[in-house]
Design a protein around this motif. Structure first.
Motif, PDB file in Angstrom:
ATOM      1  N   VAL A 191      16.993 -66.397 -39.511  1.00  0.00           N
ATOM      2  CA  VAL A 191      16.571 -66.303 -40.921  1.00  0.00           C
ATOM      3  C   VAL A 191      15.805 -67.566 -41.298  1.00  0.00           C
ATOM      4  O   VAL A 191      14.733 -67.513 -41.900  1.00  0.00           O
ATOM      5  CB  VAL A 191      17.795 -66.097 -41.852  1.00  0.00           C
ATOM      6  CG1 VAL A 191      17.410 -66.308 -43.299  1.00  0.00           C
ATOM      7  CG2 VAL A 191      18.360 -64.702 -41.650  1.00  0.00           C
ATOM      8  N   ALA A 226      12.451 -67.402 -39.782  1.00  0.00           N
ATOM      9  CA  ALA A 226      11.615 -66.383 -40.431  1.00  0.00           C
ATOM     10  C   ALA A 226      11.233 -66.803 -41.844  1.00  0.00           C
ATOM     11  O   ALA A 226      10.275 -66.291 -42.409  1.00  0.00           O
ATOM     12  CB  ALA A 226      12.358 -65.063 -40.469  1.00  0.00           C
ATOM     13  N   GLU A 227      11.993 -67.736 -42.416  1.00  0.00           N
ATOM     14  CA  GLU A 227      11.701 -68.128 -43.798  1.00  0.00           C
ATOM     15  C   GLU A 227      11.083 -69.520 -43.885  1.00  0.00           C
ATOM     16  O   GLU A 227      11.061 -70.133 -44.936  1.00  0.00           O
ATOM     17  CB  GLU A 227      12.993 -68.058 -44.626  1.00  0.00           C
ATOM     18  CG  GLU A 227      13.499 -66.622 -44.743  1.00  0.00           C
ATOM     19  CD  GLU A 227      14.453 -66.424 -45.903  1.00  0.00           C
ATOM     20  OE1 GLU A 227      15.033 -67.426 -46.360  1.00  0.00           O
ATOM     21  OE2 GLU A 227      14.579 -65.275 -46.356  1.00  0.00           O
ATOM     22  N   ASP A 265       7.707 -71.987 -43.150  1.00  0.00           N
ATOM     23  CA  ASP A 265       6.278 -71.994 -42.873  1.00  0.00           C
ATOM     24  C   ASP A 265       6.037 -72.875 -41.642  1.00  0.00           C
ATOM     25  O   ASP A 265       6.428 -74.057 -41.645  1.00  0.00           O
ATOM     26  CB  ASP A 265       5.542 -72.531 -44.099  1.00  0.00           C
ATOM     27  CG  ASP A 265       4.072 -72.681 -43.834  1.00  0.00           C
ATOM     28  OD1 ASP A 265       3.470 -71.714 -43.333  1.00  0.00           O
ATOM     29  OD2 ASP A 265       3.522 -73.769 -44.103  1.00  0.00           O
ATOM     30  N   ASN A 297       8.611 -70.328 -46.688  1.00  0.00           N
ATOM     31  CA  ASN A 297       7.417 -69.481 -46.716  1.00  0.00           C
ATOM     32  C   ASN A 297       7.539 -68.398 -47.799  1.00  0.00           C
ATOM     33  O   ASN A 297       8.492 -68.404 -48.584  1.00  0.00           O
ATOM     34  CB  ASN A 297       7.142 -68.879 -45.341  1.00  0.00           C
ATOM     35  CG  ASN A 297       8.247 -67.927 -44.908  1.00  0.00           C
ATOM     36  OD1 ASN A 297       9.130 -67.588 -45.694  1.00  0.00           O
ATOM     37  ND2 ASN A 297       8.200 -67.515 -43.665  1.00  0.00           N
ATOM     38  N   ARG A 298       6.611 -67.481 -47.792  1.00  0.00           N
ATOM     39  CA  ARG A 298       6.588 -66.466 -48.848  1.00  0.00           C
ATOM     40  C   ARG A 298       7.871 -65.618 -48.868  1.00  0.00           C
ATOM     41  O   ARG A 298       8.400 -65.305 -49.922  1.00  0.00           O
ATOM     42  CB  ARG A 298       5.362 -65.551 -48.692  1.00  0.00           C
ATOM     43  CG  ARG A 298       5.225 -64.540 -49.801  1.00  0.00           C
ATOM     44  CD  ARG A 298       4.021 -63.661 -49.601  1.00  0.00           C
ATOM     45  NE  ARG A 298       2.793 -64.284 -50.036  1.00  0.00           N
ATOM     46  CZ  ARG A 298       2.364 -64.286 -51.296  1.00  0.00           C
ATOM     47  NH1 ARG A 298       3.070 -63.726 -52.238  1.00  0.00           N
ATOM     48  NH2 ARG A 298       1.229 -64.865 -51.603  1.00  0.00           N
ATOM     49  N   ALA A 299       8.379 -65.280 -47.642  1.00  0.00           N
ATOM     50  CA  ALA A 299       9.579 -64.448 -47.573  1.00  0.00           C
ATOM     51  C   ALA A 299      10.744 -65.152 -48.264  1.00  0.00           C
ATOM     52  O   ALA A 299      11.464 -64.549 -49.070  1.00  0.00           O
ATOM     53  CB  ALA A 299       9.907 -64.153 -46.116  1.00  0.00           C
ATOM     54  N   ALA A 300      10.921 -66.457 -47.950  1.00  0.00           N
ATOM     55  CA  ALA A 300      12.012 -67.221 -48.554  1.00  0.00           C
ATOM     56  C   ALA A 300      11.826 -67.294 -50.057  1.00  0.00           C
ATOM     57  O   ALA A 300      12.769 -67.141 -50.840  1.00  0.00           O
ATOM     58  CB  ALA A 300      12.028 -68.624 -47.978  1.00  0.00           C
ATOM     59  N   THR A 355      10.225 -65.199 -52.063  1.00  0.00           N
ATOM     60  CA  THR A 355      10.500 -63.920 -52.725  1.00  0.00           C
ATOM     61  C   THR A 355      12.002 -63.677 -52.837  1.00  0.00           C
ATOM     62  O   THR A 355      12.497 -63.281 -53.890  1.00  0.00           O
ATOM     63  CB  THR A 355       9.857 -62.775 -51.906  1.00  0.00           C
ATOM     64  OG1 THR A 355       8.522 -63.138 -51.630  1.00  0.00           O
ATOM     65  CG2 THR A 355       9.889 -61.476 -52.645  1.00  0.00           C
ATOM     66  N   ARG A 356      12.718 -63.959 -51.741  1.00  0.00           N
ATOM     67  CA  ARG A 356      14.163 -63.737 -51.765  1.00  0.00           C
ATOM     68  C   ARG A 356      14.821 -64.633 -52.811  1.00  0.00           C
ATOM     69  O   ARG A 356      15.618 -64.188 -53.636  1.00  0.00           O
ATOM     70  CB  ARG A 356      14.748 -64.028 -50.377  1.00  0.00           C
ATOM     71  CG  ARG A 356      16.223 -63.695 -50.234  1.00  0.00           C
ATOM     72  CD  ARG A 356      16.683 -63.839 -48.791  1.00  0.00           C
ATOM     73  NE  ARG A 356      16.542 -65.196 -48.284  1.00  0.00           N
ATOM     74  CZ  ARG A 356      17.383 -66.193 -48.568  1.00  0.00           C
ATOM     75  NH1 ARG A 356      18.410 -65.985 -49.340  1.00  0.00           N
ATOM     76  NH2 ARG A 356      17.176 -67.404 -48.071  1.00  0.00           N
ATOM     77  N   ASP A 375      14.114 -63.595 -56.441  1.00  0.00           N
ATOM     78  CA  ASP A 375      14.949 -62.450 -56.833  1.00  0.00           C
ATOM     79  C   ASP A 375      16.386 -62.885 -57.092  1.00  0.00           C
ATOM     80  O   ASP A 375      16.987 -62.503 -58.088  1.00  0.00           O
ATOM     81  CB  ASP A 375      14.928 -61.369 -55.745  1.00  0.00           C
ATOM     82  CG  ASP A 375      13.610 -60.603 -55.758  1.00  0.00           C
ATOM     83  OD1 ASP A 375      12.941 -60.617 -56.818  1.00  0.00           O
ATOM     84  OD2 ASP A 375      13.242 -60.027 -54.729  1.00  0.00           O
TER      85      ASP A 375
END
Ligand code: C2E
Ligand code: CA
Ligand code: CA
Length: 509
Positions: free
Chosen positions: A75, A78-79, A81, A88-91, A93-94, A97
């Motif tokens: 994780v 993946a999160e 950059d 990064n963007r995924a982190a 956004t999560r 939210d």
């Protein structure tokens, strides 16, 4: 029955009973022994099973822990950059939210800052991708250092790179709006400092758009949309700026977008047409040249001046297209007047950026050739801003244009920097006295002094002066007496669409 028999009988029965009893006792003892044996085996089996279960449990636990660590690492990877090491963007956004899903009290102070580097493309294009990467890494580091460290989303601020040259910050516990404004300004100050790469100092500027969760109904999409709108407004109002989202921003941005679309459509549909204003020679009593001025012809018949669209055309990168479309009309219209000798030259305005990007040198010679228009009859009007940039480069371009036969005019002279040494350094043929000077010569002694000074200098350097914006007879007379016979202004003629008509009308008088 005799008594003896009875006794013998009884004894016999008793014996049998005893024998049976004894047999049963033995059987019971045997059963008990067996039972004991079984329960011992059972106990031992139980013990073994317990140990096995324990071992299994430990192994399952160890494996679970291993998997958890591996998942956390995956994780995290993946999160993150890869270039800058921040989220990064995924982190992002999560976390956004999650943050907005918090209780009302917690999300009240949440704000989103979107940060976009200005002119990043230029850095990549001119200095290479390594320099661009270095800039991004430095920006990520400056942002991280300037904010409270992120502690898995509890109190700190999350810094993320959303992609390209776009960064985002989720800030918490912001308090009153001024705090947010101050934070954004602080970030701007920290970021807008040059970055040194391989000994070269690269200018670094960025624009920031800010939106607070409270004004965004606490929903991630709205919050992002609002911050994006604010960022867009920052970019449009001149870069290296902070804009905080307000509800009327949407109206403004939509208005601007509509305007941009209309202007784009106007250029592409060839609705920007050349109008012409003549230059009158008071000493000769005739028009000698004409300046091409852009006008937007709306389908409803309304005609708009450059002020209403020129900046937008330039911002949209459509100035080249606009100028080329206008010249395609203007050159054939002016050609017969030039050939007949009624008109000496057509003057064309070239914007500073357009000039510095080499548009004139690239485009004008082939266009002139195609229209069979003599280069000697084309004057290029440039403002001082165009000429003050890179003097060496400018001088080279001016010489090249003149080598092709075209002539150069310095526009709006007498305002702004009015660099007199420019006249000596750069080759030029005309000097256009700014409208404000013509306006003031009637009443203002210092305007007269400056005008006379410019006229003397120009005459010594053999540069022809054209006075712009001449509106009254008094201004015209004064200028003529001071030695400025070439004049342009409403007194002599207003700009109009029909160039041939303009000259025919003049010839008839
Ligand atoms: P400029 O080059 O200084 O053009 C002269 C401006 O003064 C024109 O405004 C003209 O209509 C106005 N003018 C002329 N005589 C008078 C007068 O007696 N009184 C007053 N008050 N104004 C007078 P216009 O057409 O609105 O153009 C404004 C500016 O837009 C131009 O200033 C020029 O910088 C730019 N522009 C116009 N057409 C073009 C074009 O085709 N290309 C580029 N790059 N710029 C253009
Ligand atoms: Ca001009
Ligand atoms: Ca001018």
């Amino acid at each position: 029955m005799p008594a003896d028999t009875t006794r013998t009988d009884l004894t016999e029965r008793l014996r049998r009973i005893e024998v049976r009893l004894d047999r049963e006792r033995r059987a019971r003892a045997e059963a008990e022994y067996l039972l004991e044996e079984k329960s011992r085996a059972l106990y031992e089996a139980n013990l073994a099973l317990g140990a096995l279960a324990n071992d299994l449990e430990q192994r399952v636990e160890a494996r679970t822990e291993e998997l958890r660590t591996a998942r956390q690492a995956a994780v995290a990877q993946a999160e993150t950059d890869a270039l800058t090491g921040i989220a990064n963007r995924a982190a992002f956004t999560r976390r956004l939210d999650e943050t907005l899903g918090n209780t009302h009290a917690l999300r009240a102070g949440v704000a989103l800052l979107l940060i976009d580097l200005d002119d990043f493309k230029t850095v990549n294009d001119t200095l290479g991708h390594q320099a661009g990467d270095a800039l991004l890494v430095e920006v990520a580091q400056r942002l991280s250092e300037a904010l409270r460290p992120d502690d898995a989303g509890r109190t700190g601020d999350l810094v993320a790179r959303l992609g390209g040259d776009e960064f985002a910050v989720i800030a918490k516990n912001m308090g009153p709006p001024q705090h947010l404004q101050r934070l954004a300004q602080r970030l701007l100050n920290v970021l807008c400092r040059p970055v040194v790469f391989n000994g070269v100092s690269i200018p670094c500027y960025c624009s920031i758009g800010v939106a607070s969760a409270e004004l965004s109904e606490n929903d991630a999409d709205t919050l992002l949309g609002n911050a994006d709108l604010a960022l867009y407004a920052s970019k449009r109002t001149g870069r290296a700026r902070v804009t905080c989202y307000e509800s009327n921003l949407r109206v403004e941005v939509e208005h601007r977008a509509r305007h941009e679309n209309a202007v784009r459509e106007a250029v592409l549909a060839d609705q920007i047409k050349p109008w012409f204003q003549p230059i009158y020679r008071c000493d000769l009593g005739r028009y000698t040249g004409a300046e091409m001025l852009a006008r937007w012809h709306l389908p409803c018949g309304e005609v708009r001046p450059p002020l209403a669209f020129l900046d937008t055309v330039e911002a949209l990168g459509l100035l080249d297209v606009m100028m080329e479309n206008m010249l395609r009309r203007a050159l054939p219209e002016a050609l017969p007047l030039v050939v007949s000798g009624a008109m000496d030259y057509l003057a064309v305005n070239v914007s500073p950026t357009q000039f510095n990007e080499g548009w004139a040198l690239r485009t004008l010679p082939p266009m002139l050739a195609q229209a069979v228009f003599p280069a000697q009859a084309l004057v290029i009007e440039l403002t001082e801003t165009a000429l003050l940039q890179d003097t060496e480069h400018t001088r080279a371009m001016l010489h090249a244009l003149r080598a092709q036969g075209m002539r150069i005019a310095i526009d709006d002279f007498g305002v702004g920097y009015s660099n007199f040494s420019l006249l000596r350094q750069l080759p030029c043929d005309f000097l256009k006295l700014d409208r404000t000077l013509s306006l003031d010569v009637e009443h203002d002694e210092s305007a007269r002094a400056l005008t006379e000074c410019i006229l003397t200098l120009a005459s010594r350097l053999k540069i022809q002066v054209v006075a712009e914006g001449v509106e009254t007879l008094q201004q015209s007379r004064y200028l003529l007496e001071a030695g400025c016979a070439a004049q342009q202004g409403y007194l002599h003629a207003r700009p109009q669409r029909d160039l041939a008509g303009l000259f025919a009308h003049a010839a008839a008088h």
